[in-house]
Write a protein that holds these residues in place. Structure first.
Motif, PDB file in Angstrom:
ATOM      1  N   UNK A   1       0.854  -1.175   0.000  1.00  0.00           N
ATOM      2  CA  UNK A   1       0.000   0.000   0.000  1.00  0.00           C
ATOM      3  C   UNK A   1       0.896   1.234   0.000  1.00  0.00           C
ATOM      4  N   UNK A   2       0.786   2.025  -1.050  1.00  0.00           N
ATOM      5  CA  UNK A   2       1.657   3.188  -1.235  1.00  0.00           C
ATOM      6  C   UNK A   2       0.810   4.450  -1.302  1.00  0.00           C
ATOM      7  N   UNK A   3       1.451   5.581  -1.089  1.00  0.00           N
ATOM      8  CA  UNK A   3       0.744   6.855  -1.155  1.00  0.00           C
ATOM      9  C   UNK A   3       0.446   7.219  -2.599  1.00  0.00           C
ATOM     10  N   UNK A   4      -0.524   8.096  -2.778  1.00  0.00           N
ATOM     11  CA  UNK A   4      -0.840   8.578  -4.117  1.00  0.00           C
ATOM     12  C   UNK A   4       0.341   9.357  -4.688  1.00  0.00           C
TER      13      UNK A   4
ATOM     14  N   UNK B   1      -3.187   6.821   2.853  1.00  0.00           N
ATOM     15  CA  UNK B   1      -4.440   6.926   2.097  1.00  0.00           C
ATOM     16  C   UNK B   1      -4.660   8.385   1.734  1.00  0.00           C
ATOM     17  N   UNK B   2      -5.508   8.593   0.734  1.00  0.00           N
ATOM     18  CA  UNK B   2      -5.915   9.943   0.338  1.00  0.00           C
ATOM     19  C   UNK B   2      -7.412  10.100   0.548  1.00  0.00           C
ATOM     20  N   UNK B   3      -7.793  11.175   1.205  1.00  0.00           N
ATOM     21  CA  UNK B   3      -9.202  11.499   1.444  1.00  0.00           C
ATOM     22  C   UNK B   3      -9.551  12.717   0.603  1.00  0.00           C
ATOM     23  N   UNK B   4     -10.572  12.588  -0.229  1.00  0.00           N
ATOM     24  CA  UNK B   4     -11.016  13.696  -1.069  1.00  0.00           C
ATOM     25  C   UNK B   4     -12.159  14.434  -0.367  1.00  0.00           C
ATOM     26  N   UNK B   5     -11.928  15.698  -0.024  1.00  0.00           N
ATOM     27  CA  UNK B   5     -12.907  16.475   0.739  1.00  0.00           C
ATOM     28  C   UNK B   5     -13.650  17.469  -0.153  1.00  0.00           C
TER      29      UNK B   5
ATOM     30  N   UNK C   1      -4.029  16.764  -5.365  1.00  0.00           N
ATOM     31  CA  UNK C   1      -4.787  15.660  -5.953  1.00  0.00           C
ATOM     32  C   UNK C   1      -6.282  15.990  -5.994  1.00  0.00           C
ATOM     33  N   UNK C   2      -6.913  15.590  -7.063  1.00  0.00           N
ATOM     34  CA  UNK C   2      -8.322  15.882  -7.341  1.00  0.00           C
ATOM     35  C   UNK C   2      -9.073  14.598  -7.641  1.00  0.00           C
TER      36      UNK C   2
ATOM     37  N   UNK D   1      -1.884  17.776  -9.621  1.00  0.00           N
ATOM     38  CA  UNK D   1      -0.914  16.808 -10.134  1.00  0.00           C
ATOM     39  C   UNK D   1      -1.615  15.552 -10.636  1.00  0.00           C
ATOM     40  N   UNK D   2      -2.699  15.172  -9.972  1.00  0.00           N
ATOM     41  CA  UNK D   2      -3.438  13.976 -10.398  1.00  0.00           C
ATOM     42  C   UNK D   2      -4.927  14.232 -10.314  1.00  0.00           C
TER      43      UNK D   2
END
Length: 255
Positions: A46-49, A93-97, A174-175, A196-197
């Motif tokens: 499990x890697x970061x975005x 993890x990445x959380x999209x707010x 990130x989006x 960036x993404x």
């Protein structure tokens, strides 16, 4: 590294055994725990975005079986249920707010007959960020971008980035497009805003051939057992559909 699996979650918690609809919105906590344990037991990384983007750009190398975890909308139950499990495993993890609805509820589901759920407020989002999780943008109001006029698309993407950066005191790179809804106008607006993404709802693994602003993901739903997730990760095919690419002259990733 030829492909990276980006998993898409929404809510994690305790739900009725079988939700009548929109099951991709839910992941039962016991199954989430089993899924996270399975990743470790079967040797997935499990890697970061951020790390995934660097690898897709050709700037870094990742081991095979690399997985990215993303959580859409920024629900309070991420802090309550998902974060403790992720921290126990040491998983990023990445959380999209949704920048304009912090501390409110996911009112956009009302038209779909779903019960509204609370979104993290400013303090909670900062707490999640301080834990080491990445925060990405999910626009200002969670609209279907392709239904909007171009100036509104530009505002939804640019303003959400600025608002979240003000909250967090750092860059938001990130989006995630709400509903996966995007077209060339949205992709170009994301690029102009400095993202960036960008992640979509197109099903499949991400590869270096993808534009970084239209990365595919694999949705995890209430019915996804750990065994089912394992088979999803083995699948190398991609759902049919026309990928949206920018003519940047910068190679297949457009960056």
């Amino acid at each position: 590294m030829s492909r990276i699996h980006i998993l898409m979650y929404h809510r994690v918690g305790d739900f009725p055994q079988r939700m009548p609809s929109h099951r991709a919105q839910y992941c039962d906590l016991p199954r989430f725990k089993a899924q996270m344990s399975m990743l470790r037991q079967l040797g997935y990384n499990v890697v970061s975005l951020d790390a995934a983007v660097a690898a897709l750009r050709g700037e870094a190398r990742l081991p095979s079986r690399s997985v990215v975890l993303t959580f859409d909308d920024g629900y309070v139950d991420f802090l309550e249920h998902a974060a403790p499990v992720l921290l126990a495993h040491g998983y990023p993890a990445t959380v999209y707010a949704v920048a304009g609805l912090l501390g409110q509820a996911n009112a956009w589901v009302a038209s779909e007959g779903l019960t509204q759920a609370p979104l993290m407020n400013v303090a909670q989002l900062r707490e999640v960020h301080a834990m080491g999780f990445s925060i990405g943008s999910h626009t200002v109001t969670h609209p279907r971008l392709i239904t909007l006029e171009t100036p509104r698309i530009v505002e939804e993407l640019g303003a959400s980035k600025r608002m979240l950066e003000d909250v967090l005191g750092g860059c938001v790179e990130h989006l995630c497009y709400p509903y996966g809804s995007h077209d060339i106008r949205a992709v170009e607006a994301a690029s102009a805003a400095g993202y960036v993404s960008g992640t979509t709802c197109q099903w499949g693994p991400a590869t270096p051939a993808d534009d970084l602003l239209t990365l595919p993901r694999k949705a995890v739903s209430q019915g996804t057992t750990a065994f089912r997730l394992f088979w999803m990760l083995l699948a190398r095919n991609r759902a049919r559909g026309q990928a949206i690419r920018r003519d940047t002259g910068a190679g297949p990733t457009g960056r």
